[in-house]
Design an enzyme around this catalytic site. Structure first.
Site, mmCIF file in Angstrom:
data_model
loop_
_atom_site.group_PDB
_atom_site.id
_atom_site.type_symbol
_atom_site.label_atom_id
_atom_site.label_comp_id
_atom_site.label_asym_id
_atom_site.label_seq_id
_atom_site.Cartn_x
_atom_site.Cartn_y
_atom_site.Cartn_z
ATOM 1 N N TYR A 177 0.859 -1.190 0.000
ATOM 2 C CA TYR A 177 0.000 0.000 0.000
ATOM 3 C C TYR A 177 0.890 1.233 0.000
ATOM 4 O O TYR A 177 2.112 1.134 0.060
ATOM 5 C CB TYR A 177 -0.924 -0.014 1.228
ATOM 6 N N ARG A 217 -6.636 2.977 3.445
ATOM 7 C CA ARG A 217 -7.341 1.760 3.062
ATOM 8 C C ARG A 217 -6.587 0.467 3.350
ATOM 9 O O ARG A 217 -6.987 -0.596 2.889
ATOM 10 C CB ARG A 217 -7.691 1.794 1.565
ATOM 11 N N TRP A 233 -5.767 15.885 3.565
ATOM 12 C CA TRP A 233 -4.517 15.121 3.537
ATOM 13 C C TRP A 233 -3.502 15.690 2.557
ATOM 14 O O TRP A 233 -2.368 15.221 2.496
ATOM 15 C CB TRP A 233 -4.802 13.660 3.165
#
Lengths: 203, 209
Positions: free
Chosen positions: B10, B16, B112
């Site tokens: 990731y 996620r 973010w």
């Protein structure tokens, strides 16, 4: 007891799972006009809703997965079942993109079909269907999207492709393995039987 | 028999993938925690089944899609509920959460730093309505479940981790945003006090997302 609108939409896969397994169920269809009165009694204010001995379960994919697990349509191993989930969630992302055009075809919304085809549907298709075509090919074009037996994601995709073929003929001409897989799924005798006798609906 | 090898790939953040890391850590299963920079991702994209991350590899076999990964690991290691019906409720709540998350995501991406946007306007016009649609439901669910520290049933499930991680992210960037939902906050605090989870949270690398 399955409660949904009088149409296929987000309830049909559950109905198919019952018919395929021969398990009787109450197929409770709510007319559009009556829906507002029922909304508040639903755990998440939405349909479909499954009730198992009176205990409610909302959310279409949770319902499909639960029934599929009970009746043997989740895949041949935990890892295969996870791949069924993954393809279904990938399909869900695609469906979220294309549904605005489908709602116009179903008569639920207004819209310029040609413009939406170009701006919404074709990009959505071109992002998702090449992956699905590869998945079907990698699975040896055996009539299933995952593994070697019927799973709920086969039903999910076959139902959607049928809608596309009805309202947008030719839309999937570049994806012959997907089309051949869907054809094989729809030919399964018990499913074919249900498809032939079920009530007609636009959606 | 020999334990399978687990590799999770990731971006270098929680978002996620974090729930998968937490399940593996809670189950005390060693795994390769691969973190890809934004710069390196484009060249890797076409090697993944769906052109996306997170990606789990179990003995080299790939599995994409975050919820499929979470559910698979949860089932392997005992975090998917105590009965099939309960597992289905975990799934239902997770999907309801995903619907809400899809609505609030544009706000989070701006917070973010991944997209440009008027943060205050987005919080007012996008995040607040999304919250007000979903969190009353979650508050009721926590209360109806007896305020026992779980959202479904009475043991830790992957939807507990999913919601706790999200609430943690919200608290990090929008303190007070969820102050109208004390049962949710209380439930999340109980979840994050689970000893092994608390340990992971305290030692993990800090990231904006």
């Amino acid at each position: 007891k399955l409660t949904y609108f009088d149409g296929r939409g987000r309830g049909e896969v559950a109905r198919q799972l019952f018919h395929l397994s021969g398990v009787p169920f109450e197929d409770n269809r709510i007319p559009m006009a009556e829906w507002p009165a029922h909304k508040a009694s639903m755990p998440f204010g939405k349909m479909p809703l499954l009730e198992v001995n009176g205990k409610p379960l909302p959310q279409s994919y949770a319902i499909f997965r639960y029934l599929a697990r009970e009746f043997g349509f989740v895949g041949d191993s935990p890892f295969a079942a996870a791949w069924v989930d993954a393809v279904a969630d990938q399909f869900k992302d695609y469906f979220d993109e294309i549904k605005s055009l489908l709602f116009v075809h179903f008569g639920f919304a207004q819209g310029d079909k040609e413009k939406m085809m170009k701006d919404v549907a074709i990009p959505a298709r071109d992002k998702f269907f090449p992956m699905l075509e590869k998945i079907a090919k990698d699975n040896h074009n055996n009539g299933h999207f995952v593994g070697a037996s019927l799973t709920w994601v086969d039903l999910l995709i076959a139902e959607h492709v049928s809608v596309l073929l009805k309202y947008m003929p030719g839309f999937l001409n570049d994806y012959p393995t997907v089309l051949s897989t869907v054809k094989k799924i729809n030919s399964i005798p018990k499913l074919k039987e249900w498809i032939d006798k079920r009530p007609d609906s636009t959606f | 028999s020999i334990m399978p090898s687990y590799k999770l790939t990731y971006f270098d953040g929680r978002a996620r993938a974090e729930v998968a890391r937490q399940i593996l850590y809670l189950a005390d299963i060693p795994f390769e925690d691969v973190r890809i920079s934004l710069h390196d991702w484009p060249s890797l994209k076409s090697t993944t089944p769906f052109g996306q991350m997170p990606l789990l590899e179990v003995d080299g076999q790939s599995l994409p899609q975050s919820f499929a990964i979470f559910r698979y690991l949860a089932k392997q290691f005992g975090f998917s509920g105590d009965s099939p019906f309960e597992s289905a409720w975990v799934d239902a709540l997770a999907d309801q959460h995903a619907d809400y998350f899809r609505e609030i995501l544009p706000v989070l991406l701006t917070i973010w730093g991944f997209t440009q946007g008027d943060r205050m306007a987005l919080v007012k016009e996008v995040a607040t309505p999304a919250r007000d649609k979903y969190f009353p439901l979650l508050e009721k669910i926590a209360k109806d479940n007896g305020l026992n520290g779980h959202f479904v049933g009475d043991s830790l499930t992957w939807v507990d981790l999913l919601i706790a991680e999200h609430v943690g992210s919200i608290n990090q960037h929008l303190p007070g945003f969820l102050s109208a939902y004390p049962s949710v906050i209380k439930t999340v605090n109980k979840i994050t006090s689970t000893p092994r989870l608390k340990e992971w949270i305290e030692k993990r690398k800090e990231t904006t997302f």
